[in-house]
Design a protein around this motif. Structure first.
Motif, PDB file in Angstrom:
ATOM      1  N   ALA A  69       1.156  -3.447  -2.372  1.00 18.40           N
ATOM      2  CA  ALA A  69      -0.032  -3.659  -1.788  1.00 18.40           C
ATOM      3  C   ALA A  69      -1.251  -3.114  -2.556  1.00 18.40           C
ATOM      4  O   ALA A  69      -1.678  -3.597  -1.766  1.00 18.40           O
ATOM      5  N   MET A  70      -0.605  -2.777  -3.373  1.00 24.97           N
ATOM      6  CA  MET A  70      -2.058  -1.387  -3.824  1.00 24.97           C
ATOM      7  C   MET A  70      -2.190  -1.571  -5.555  1.00 24.97           C
ATOM      8  O   MET A  70      -1.813  -1.455  -5.508  1.00 24.97           O
TER       9      MET A  70
ATOM     10  N   GLY B 181       7.091  -0.564  -8.495  1.00 21.35           N
ATOM     11  CA  GLY B 181       6.306  -1.342  -8.941  1.00 21.35           C
ATOM     12  C   GLY B 181       6.746  -2.525  -8.211  1.00 21.35           C
ATOM     13  O   GLY B 181       7.225  -2.391  -6.541  1.00 21.35           O
ATOM     14  N   PRO B 182       6.048  -3.512  -8.536  1.00 16.52           N
ATOM     15  CA  PRO B 182       6.455  -4.676  -7.880  1.00 16.52           C
ATOM     16  C   PRO B 182       8.025  -4.984  -7.455  1.00 16.52           C
ATOM     17  O   PRO B 182       8.309  -6.620  -6.961  1.00 16.52           O
TER      18      PRO B 182
ATOM     19  N   GLY C 196       2.726   0.333  -4.084  1.00 17.71           N
ATOM     20  CA  GLY C 196       3.091   0.453  -2.611  1.00 17.71           C
ATOM     21  C   GLY C 196       2.613   1.566  -2.262  1.00 17.71           C
ATOM     22  O   GLY C 196       1.474   2.137  -2.604  1.00 17.71           O
ATOM     23  N   THR C 197       2.260   1.358  -0.746  1.00 15.38           N
ATOM     24  CA  THR C 197       1.099   2.005   0.166  1.00 15.38           C
ATOM     25  C   THR C 197       1.658   3.566   0.102  1.00 15.38           C
ATOM     26  O   THR C 197       1.694   4.664   0.175  1.00 15.38           O
ATOM     27  N   ASN C 198       3.317   3.708  -0.435  1.00 22.90           N
ATOM     28  CA  ASN C 198       3.847   4.934  -0.880  1.00 22.90           C
ATOM     29  C   ASN C 198       3.610   6.693   0.203  1.00 22.90           C
ATOM     30  O   ASN C 198       2.852   7.015  -0.335  1.00 22.90           O
ATOM     31  N   PRO C 199       4.247   6.534   1.461  1.00 24.59           N
ATOM     32  CA  PRO C 199       3.324   7.810   2.085  1.00 24.59           C
ATOM     33  C   PRO C 199       3.981   8.612   1.489  1.00 24.59           C
ATOM     34  O   PRO C 199       5.312   8.690   0.507  1.00 24.59           O
ATOM     35  N   ILE C 200       4.219  10.059   2.076  1.00 24.51           N
ATOM     36  CA  ILE C 200       3.898  11.578   1.518  1.00 24.51           C
ATOM     37  C   ILE C 200       3.710  11.748   2.993  1.00 24.51           C
ATOM     38  O   ILE C 200       3.305  11.539   3.834  1.00 24.51           O
TER      39      ILE C 200
ATOM     40  N   ALA D 172      -2.309   2.327   6.818  1.00 19.31           N
ATOM     41  CA  ALA D 172      -0.920   1.752   5.980  1.00 19.31           C
ATOM     42  C   ALA D 172      -0.733  -0.096   6.710  1.00 19.31           C
ATOM     43  O   ALA D 172      -2.193  -0.297   6.662  1.00 19.31           O
ATOM     44  N   ARG D 173      -0.883  -0.779   5.493  1.00 17.72           N
ATOM     45  CA  ARG D 173      -0.056  -2.222   5.303  1.00 17.72           C
ATOM     46  C   ARG D 173       0.208  -2.605   6.750  1.00 17.72           C
ATOM     47  O   ARG D 173      -0.350  -4.050   7.500  1.00 17.72           O
ATOM     48  N   GLY D 174       1.663  -1.726   8.231  1.00 19.73           N
ATOM     49  CA  GLY D 174       1.609  -2.221   8.641  1.00 19.73           C
ATOM     50  C   GLY D 174       0.290  -2.385   9.513  1.00 19.73           C
ATOM     51  O   GLY D 174       0.262  -3.143  10.686  1.00 19.73           O
TER      52      GLY D 174
END
Length: 354
Positions: free
Chosen positions: A146-147, A250-251, A158-162, A184-186
Motif C-alpha cells: 500500500a506504500m 512486500g508485494p 504494507g502499512t505495517n503497524p507497530i 491506515a489504509r482502512g
C-alpha cells in the motif's frame, strides 16, 4: 441527526453468531467478534465490525480456513514459531500472544513469530491483554502492499503497524498502536465509502501527485510517516514479520479486498517482556505513574489544555462507549444490516433504546 448507538455486548454476541453461521466454531467466532468490537470501542471504525463483511466473504470463498488449527512448529528457549494454517487472524494472533506471555514468564522474554496468518485486527487488542497481566508487549505485523518506498510511486510495503503496551499503576497504561504510513489504509477505504475527501499529505496518486481523493489514493500509494524514517521502519517490520518467519513479504502479501485467488499469508511478531524478572511489578508501576505524571504536568504550548500519552484518547473513548454505546457511520450500518439479514439475524436487536 443523532447516530444510532449499539450495545457492545450485544454486538459481540451478534458478530459471534454471524461467524458461526459462516461455519466458524463458537470459540473462534467469539475471539474474532471480540477483536473487532474492541476496535470499535476504541473509536477505530476502520478496523472494527466494518471488517466483518470482508472476513465473511473470504471465509465463504474458501480463502480463510475455518477448521484447521494453528500449529506451534518450533519452540526453543525463549523463541517460538507458529504456523497459522491460514486460520482467522485473531485466532492465530491470540495463540501467539499466549505463547509469548508463557515464554516471558519462564525466561523473562518471549519472542514468537507467525506465518500463514490473515488480517488480525488491531495490535492494541493483544497489547491490552498483556498489559492486564502486568507484562510489556511489542506487536508487529506486515500487510498488503500500500506504500511506496521513499522516492518511489509504486506500492511495495504494507502499512505495517507497530504497537507497544506498557502497564502503569494508577495512571493510564502506555499503549502506542500506529501504522508506519501517515494513516491506515482502512481509513482511506472508509473515506471512499463515505464520499469524503482525505488530507493531501496522506497519499499520492498513480503519478506520484498528492491527492485528496480516496479513490485515487487507493490506486496510488500511501505516504510513510516521517518520510524516509517511516519507510525504514516499515521495511524493518516487513523483514522481521515476512522474511524471518517464512511468511509473505512486500508485494507477496495478498490483499484482503482485491485478491480472490490466494490466502494472505501475513506474518506477525509478538515480543513479550516479564517486568518482574527485572523489577518488582509494583515498583515498576509506581515509577511508570511518576514518569507519566511528569510528562502530563510539563509546560503546555498556547491552546493546549492537556498533554496526553499514547493510547489515552482511545482509552477514554472506550470508557465512553462502554456506557453510551457504539455508533456506526450509515454505510457501515447498512453493510452490517445486510450481512446480518443474510443469516436471518437483525442488527437492530443490538441497538440501545434512545
Amino acid at each position: 441527526m443523532i447516530p444510532t448507538c449499539y450495545c457492545w455486548t450485544s454486538l459481540e454476541t451478534l458478530a459471534t453468531e454471524v461467524f458461526k453461521h459462516a461455519g466458524v466454531s463458537a470459540a473462534k467466532a467469539k475471539i474474532v467478534a471480540e477483536s473487532l468490537v474492541h476496535a470499535d470501542l476504541r473509536g477505530i471504525e476502520s478496523h472494527g465490525l466494518s471488517r466483518m463483511p470482508i472476513y465473511v466473504k473470504r471465509i465463504e470463498a474458501g480463502l480463510i480456513e475455518r477448521v484447521v488449527e494453528p500449529q506451534l512448529v518450533m519452540q526453543e528457549g525463549a523463541a517460538a514459531l507458529i504456523d497459522g494454517k491460514n486460520q482467522l487472524g485473531a485466532v492465530v494472533g491470540l495463540m501467539a500472544l499466549e505463547q509469548a506471555l508463557k515464554l516471558a514468564r519462564q525466561t523473562g522474554i518471549g519472542f514468537v513469530g507467525v506465518r500463514h496468518s490473515n488480517h488480525f485486527g488491531t495490535c492494541s487488542y493483544y497489547a491490552e491483554r498483556a498489559i492486564s497481566q502486568g507484562l510489556i508487549l511489542l506487536v508487529l505485523t506486515n500487510a498488503p502492499e500500500a506504500m511506496a518506498p521513499s522516492g518511489g510511486i509504486r506500492p511495495f510495503l504494507g502499512t505495517n503497524p507497530i504497537a507497544v503496551g506498557i502497564p502503569a499503576g494508577q495512571e493510564p497504561a502506555f499503549l502506542l498502536d500506529m501504522a508506519t504510513s501517515v494513516t491506515a489504509r482502512g481509513k482511506i477505504v472508509m473515506a471512499a465509502k463515505k464520499g469524503e475527501a482525505i488530507p493531501a499529505d496522506w497519499a499520492i496518486d498513480q503519478n506520484g501527485i498528492p491527492t485528496t481523493k480516496p479513490e485515487q489514493a487507493l490506486l496510488g500509494s500511501l505516504l510513510p510517516i516521517g518520510g524516509a524514517k517511516g519507510y525504514g521502519l516499515a521495511m524493518f517490520i516487513d523483514l522481521l514479520c515476512g522474511l524471518l518467519t517464512g511468511a509473505a513479504f512486500g508485494p507477496g502479501v495478498k490483499s484482503l479486498y482485491d485478491n480472490w485467488e490466494h490466502p494472505q499469508n501475513i506474518g506477525h511478531i509478538f515480543l513479550a517482556i516479564d517486568i518482574q524478572k527485572f523489577l518488582p511489578l509494583p515498583l515498576f508501576q509506581q515509577n511508570m505513574d511518576e514518569y507519566i505524571r511528569q510528562v502530563k504536568n510539563g509546560p503546555k504550548k498556547e491552546g493546549t489544555s492537556e498533554i496526553l500519552i499514547p493510547g489515552e484518547i482511545e482509552s477514554r473513548k472506550r470508557r465512553e462507549r462502554l456506557q453510551k454505546g457504539i455508533p456506526f457511520s450509515l454505510n457501515v450500518e447498512d453493510e452490517l444490516s445486510q450481512l446480518c439479514a443474510a443469516y436471518g439475524l437483525d442488527l437492530k436487536a443490538a441497538r440501545i433504546a434512545p
